[in-house]
Motif scaffolding. Structure first.
Motif, PDB file in Angstrom:
ATOM      1  N   ALA A  43      -3.374 -11.018  14.801  1.00 56.77           N
ATOM      2  CA  ALA A  43      -3.732 -11.386  16.192  1.00 56.77           C
ATOM      3  C   ALA A  43      -5.357 -11.606  16.263  1.00 56.77           C
ATOM      4  N   SER A  44      -5.896 -10.702  15.661  1.00 57.53           N
ATOM      5  CA  SER A  44      -7.697 -10.771  15.693  1.00 57.53           C
ATOM      6  C   SER A  44      -7.994 -11.767  14.875  1.00 57.53           C
ATOM      7  N   ARG A  45      -7.468 -12.036  13.696  1.00 55.63           N
ATOM      8  CA  ARG A  45      -7.832 -12.849  12.760  1.00 55.63           C
ATOM      9  C   ARG A  45      -8.837 -12.161  11.901  1.00 55.63           C
ATOM     10  N   LYS A  46      -8.754 -10.922  11.907  1.00 63.84           N
ATOM     11  CA  LYS A  46      -9.558 -10.084  10.980  1.00 63.84           C
ATOM     12  C   LYS A  46      -8.708  -9.620   9.847  1.00 63.84           C
ATOM     13  N   GLN A  47      -9.215  -9.631   8.816  1.00 67.96           N
ATOM     14  CA  GLN A  47      -8.265  -9.088   7.396  1.00 67.96           C
ATOM     15  C   GLN A  47      -8.244  -7.562   7.792  1.00 67.96           C
ATOM     16  N   PRO A  48      -6.815  -7.102   7.317  1.00 63.85           N
ATOM     17  CA  PRO A  48      -6.270  -5.866   7.420  1.00 63.85           C
ATOM     18  C   PRO A  48      -6.791  -4.903   6.534  1.00 63.85           C
ATOM     19  N   ILE A  49      -6.200  -3.637   6.419  1.00 62.31           N
ATOM     20  CA  ILE A  49      -6.766  -2.606   5.742  1.00 62.31           C
ATOM     21  C   ILE A  49      -6.768  -2.727   4.358  1.00 62.31           C
ATOM     22  N   SER A  50      -5.801  -3.354   3.667  1.00 68.29           N
ATOM     23  CA  SER A  50      -5.671  -3.745   2.462  1.00 68.29           C
ATOM     24  C   SER A  50      -5.806  -5.182   1.998  1.00 68.29           C
ATOM     25  N   ASP A  51      -7.025  -5.542   2.113  1.00 74.92           N
ATOM     26  CA  ASP A  51      -7.362  -6.918   2.033  1.00 74.92           C
ATOM     27  C   ASP A  51      -7.346  -7.490   0.580  1.00 74.92           C
ATOM     28  N   VAL A  52      -7.404  -8.632  -0.066  1.00 76.65           N
ATOM     29  CA  VAL A  52      -7.242  -9.098  -1.220  1.00 76.65           C
ATOM     30  C   VAL A  52      -8.421  -8.688  -2.105  1.00 76.65           C
ATOM     31  N   TRP A  53      -9.695  -8.707  -1.322  1.00 74.09           N
ATOM     32  CA  TRP A  53     -10.778  -8.521  -2.223  1.00 74.09           C
ATOM     33  C   TRP A  53     -10.910  -7.070  -2.997  1.00 74.09           C
ATOM     34  N   THR A  54     -10.801  -5.960  -2.033  1.00 74.04           N
ATOM     35  CA  THR A  54     -10.717  -4.758  -2.663  1.00 74.04           C
ATOM     36  C   THR A  54      -9.612  -4.399  -3.550  1.00 74.04           C
ATOM     37  N   HIS A  55      -8.372  -4.992  -3.094  1.00 78.67           N
ATOM     38  CA  HIS A  55      -7.179  -4.918  -3.949  1.00 78.67           C
ATOM     39  C   HIS A  55      -7.556  -5.559  -5.373  1.00 78.67           C
ATOM     40  N   ASN A  56      -8.079  -6.603  -5.368  1.00 77.87           N
ATOM     41  CA  ASN A  56      -8.288  -7.245  -6.648  1.00 77.87           C
ATOM     42  C   ASN A  56      -9.503  -6.505  -7.609  1.00 77.87           C
ATOM     43  N   ARG A  57     -10.268  -5.890  -6.745  1.00 79.52           N
ATOM     44  CA  ARG A  57     -11.454  -5.126  -7.841  1.00 79.52           C
ATOM     45  C   ARG A  57     -10.821  -4.034  -8.222  1.00 79.52           C
ATOM     46  N   MET A  58      -9.817  -3.107  -7.505  1.00 76.77           N
ATOM     47  CA  MET A  58      -9.288  -1.932  -8.072  1.00 76.77           C
ATOM     48  C   MET A  58      -8.138  -2.319  -9.254  1.00 76.77           C
ATOM     49  N   LEU A  59      -7.665  -3.349  -9.083  1.00 71.93           N
ATOM     50  CA  LEU A  59      -6.569  -3.722  -9.870  1.00 71.93           C
ATOM     51  C   LEU A  59      -7.079  -4.351 -11.263  1.00 71.93           C
ATOM     52  N   GLU A  60      -8.393  -5.033 -11.127  1.00 73.96           N
ATOM     53  CA  GLU A  60      -9.121  -5.204 -12.297  1.00 73.96           C
ATOM     54  C   GLU A  60      -9.035  -4.088 -13.272  1.00 73.96           C
ATOM     55  N   THR A  61      -9.282  -2.898 -12.790  1.00 74.25           N
ATOM     56  CA  THR A  61      -9.397  -1.820 -13.830  1.00 74.25           C
ATOM     57  C   THR A  61      -8.033  -1.443 -14.489  1.00 74.25           C
ATOM     58  N   CYS A  62      -6.997  -1.691 -13.568  1.00 69.02           N
ATOM     59  CA  CYS A  62      -5.563  -1.517 -14.239  1.00 69.02           C
ATOM     60  C   CYS A  62      -5.164  -2.770 -15.146  1.00 69.02           C
ATOM     61  N   HIS A  63      -5.468  -4.051 -15.047  1.00 65.05           N
ATOM     62  CA  HIS A  63      -5.623  -5.210 -15.707  1.00 65.05           C
ATOM     63  C   HIS A  63      -6.241  -4.753 -17.110  1.00 65.05           C
ATOM     64  N   LEU A  64      -7.204  -4.622 -16.817  1.00 71.68           N
ATOM     65  CA  LEU A  64      -8.286  -4.287 -18.175  1.00 71.68           C
ATOM     66  C   LEU A  64      -7.627  -3.035 -19.062  1.00 71.68           C
ATOM     67  N   ALA A  65      -7.254  -2.149 -18.410  1.00 73.96           N
ATOM     68  CA  ALA A  65      -6.729  -0.903 -19.164  1.00 73.96           C
ATOM     69  C   ALA A  65      -5.526  -1.607 -19.854  1.00 73.96           C
ATOM     70  N   ASN A  66      -4.597  -2.394 -19.350  1.00 74.98           N
ATOM     71  CA  ASN A  66      -3.515  -2.920 -19.892  1.00 74.98           C
ATOM     72  C   ASN A  66      -3.991  -3.783 -21.293  1.00 74.98           C
ATOM     73  N   ILE A  67      -5.017  -4.570 -21.010  1.00 74.45           N
ATOM     74  CA  ILE A  67      -5.615  -5.358 -22.081  1.00 74.45           C
ATOM     75  C   ILE A  67      -6.042  -4.655 -23.192  1.00 74.45           C
ATOM     76  N   ALA A  68      -7.084  -3.647 -22.808  1.00 68.13           N
ATOM     77  CA  ALA A  68      -7.341  -2.592 -23.881  1.00 68.13           C
ATOM     78  C   ALA A  68      -6.225  -2.005 -24.535  1.00 68.13           C
ATOM     79  N   ILE A  69      -5.198  -1.835 -23.911  1.00 70.04           N
ATOM     80  CA  ILE A  69      -4.032  -1.121 -24.764  1.00 70.04           C
ATOM     81  C   ILE A  69      -3.478  -2.060 -25.815  1.00 70.04           C
ATOM     82  N   ARG A  70      -3.059  -3.264 -25.217  1.00 72.95           N
ATOM     83  CA  ARG A  70      -2.424  -4.253 -25.965  1.00 72.95           C
ATOM     84  C   ARG A  70      -3.390  -4.514 -27.193  1.00 72.95           C
ATOM     85  N   LEU A  71      -4.578  -4.588 -27.044  1.00 75.23           N
ATOM     86  CA  LEU A  71      -5.444  -5.007 -28.110  1.00 75.23           C
ATOM     87  C   LEU A  71      -6.058  -3.569 -29.058  1.00 75.23           C
ATOM     88  N   GLY A  72      -5.920  -2.587 -28.542  1.00 71.83           N
ATOM     89  CA  GLY A  72      -6.207  -1.372 -29.142  1.00 71.83           C
ATOM     90  C   GLY A  72      -7.761  -1.160 -29.333  1.00 71.83           C
TER      91      GLY A  72
END
Length: 456
Positions: A393-422
């Motif tokens: 209704a307000s056209r304001k991004q909600p509490i779980s916006d894509v920018w903050t989510h992606n920033r933290m998820l980058e840590t998880c993605h990188l952790a998986n890459i580090a494990i895969r490559l050792g």
């Protein structure tokens, strides 16, 4: 976020269209969501219905009307259409192909709970079709997918809520935890530990005939073409009614082709809260170190050498060096939840408890009035969908916006890459790329299978 004025669907659509056309976000305004008046409620559709798809739909029927469901499994689709009618007294239309949902002009927003490898394609195409989006976590399969979603959110002006519901629900324990830290109750943070559970490997899972009613090719979608696999033993409890060992329903989280294992499942919840508490939602780690890990199958050059067993990590300890050289430990050991340790004390939080001396001290020294609301950015919603609809209704991004989510998820993605490559990875959070490691950077994106590319 709550006002006394009513807000009709016509008003809602006019506000949405005007804000999108202007290419700007309007300031926060509140609406009464018209729970008793159908013509004042937005119209939703859910894409992907097993388990979490029905969960988020069920929680949202008090705020929105559901006009359509889409699922590639005819049995799952029919079951959930019946459940919706039993709950609301209203029928929704059912589709196998989600694109038929996006073609409808009467649908204001979609809720996406398809497997992770489908999230980006459906989300992008929904926004380009003029829909606001609520998408389950983890939002993406790769880091570059996150960048694409950010681009399209900005381009279209759509409202996008990620389903990291710990930011809103769970009796606000996680908000209180962050408020404790901001109020200095543990001093300066020295260490954060995210316990996200381990996993198990699988026996060899044979290729068998695809179950009746399941469009396996479309379930695979952007992922590589492979046989359907399952053993006859059935899963009990949550996720029941499906094989215990399979590369499809429920167990797809154990395969890197479709998800990221526990790192992207529970990690997307607890790493999110930890990153928020550290004030690192617009940056990220500079180093990811795989201290220890166990993979259920052999790997070569970052890829599993077999295709008939689960391949995501079963045990792990990852150290992410966060801003201020604060270590964030992501581990499969110990209790599921987050342990914050500081110069003045420590406490633990998960969905069931908020415990430790700083918490006990609240009895005689409560948090300042409005401290939790300050963390949330305003009056706290009780339901993650409610926050989403307020944002629509307000056209304001909600509490779980894509920018903050992606920033933290980058840590998880990188952790998986580090494990895969050792090996340890150096990360540039400004350029959002791995430093001096072309092989590792190749894992920041994945090609879509022919015929399932994103339609831009």
């Amino acid at each position: 976020m709550t006002s006394k004025r009513t807000f009709s669907r016509r008003d809602f659509l006019q506000t949405t269209s005007a804000a999108t056309a202007a290419g700007v976000f309007m300031g926060t305004s509140a609406i009464t969501r018209g729970q008793d008046s159908p013509n004042e409620r937005p119209v939703f559709a859910t894409i992907g219905l097993r388990n979490q798809g029905w969960t988020i739909t069920n929680k949202s029927t008090q705020f929105a009307d559901f006009a359509a469901f889409a699922d590639v499994d005819a049995t799952v689709l029919e079951e959930n259409l019946k459940k919706l009618e039993e709950k609301t007294g209203k029928k929704a239309d059912g589709y196998k192909d989600y694109r038929e949902v996006l073609d409808r002009d009467d649908i204001d927003a979609v809720m996406i709970a398809a497997p992770d490898h489908w999230h980006t394609k459906i989300s992008v195409e929904a926004m380009l079709a003029g829909k606001d989006v609520y998408c389950e976590k983890p939002l993406t399969l790769t880091i570059d997918e996150g960048k694409l979603i950010e681009k399209v959110v900005k381009q279209t002006g759509r409202v996008f809520q990620v389903g990291t519901m710990q930011r809103t629900e769970c009796e606000h324990r996680f908000l209180k935890a962050i408020a404790l830290i901001r109020d200095g109750r543990i001093g300066d943070i020295r260490k954060v530990t995210c316990g996200i559970n381990g996993a198990t490997g699988s026996p060899v899972i044979p290729a068998i005939d695809v179950p009746e009613g399941l469009d396996w090719d479309m379930w695979l979608g952007p992922a590589p073409k492979v046989p359907y696999r399952a053993l006859p033993e059935m899963r009990e409890g949550y996720g029941g009614g499906v094989p215990l060992y399979t590369n499809c329903h429920y167990a797809w989280r154990n395969w890197y082709e479709y998800s990221g294992g526990q790192m992207n499942d529970w990690g997307a919840h607890h790493v999110d809260i930890a990153t928020w508490a550290l004030g690192a939602t617009d940056t990220g780690p500079n180093t990811i170190t795989p201290v220890s890990y166990s993979l259920p199958v052999d790997y070569k050059d970052g890829y599993p050498t077999v295709s008939d067993q689960y391949n995501s990590p079963t045990k792990f300890e990852i150290r992410a060096n966060m801003p201020g050289d604060i270590p964030m430990i992501i581990t499969s050991e110990g209790d599921n939840g987050i342990l914050f340790e500081g110069t003045k004390g420590r406490f633990f939080v998960n969905r069931g408890k908020l415990a430790g001396k700083p918490v006990e001290d609240l009895e005689n020294n409560p948090l300042p009035e409005g401290a939790v609301e300050e963390v949330y950015g305003g009056p706290v919603s009780q339901n993650h969908t409610e926050n989403f609809i307020d944002a629509m209704a307000s056209r304001k991004q909600p509490i779980s916006d894509v920018w903050t989510h992606n920033r933290m998820l980058e840590t998880c993605h990188l952790a998986n890459i580090a494990i895969r490559l050792g090996r340890e990875l150096k990360w540039d959070p400004t350029k959002r790329e791995i430093i001096g490691d072309d092989e590792a950077n190749a894992f920041l994106s994945r090609e879509s299978r022919d015929g399932y590319e994103i339609n831009m």
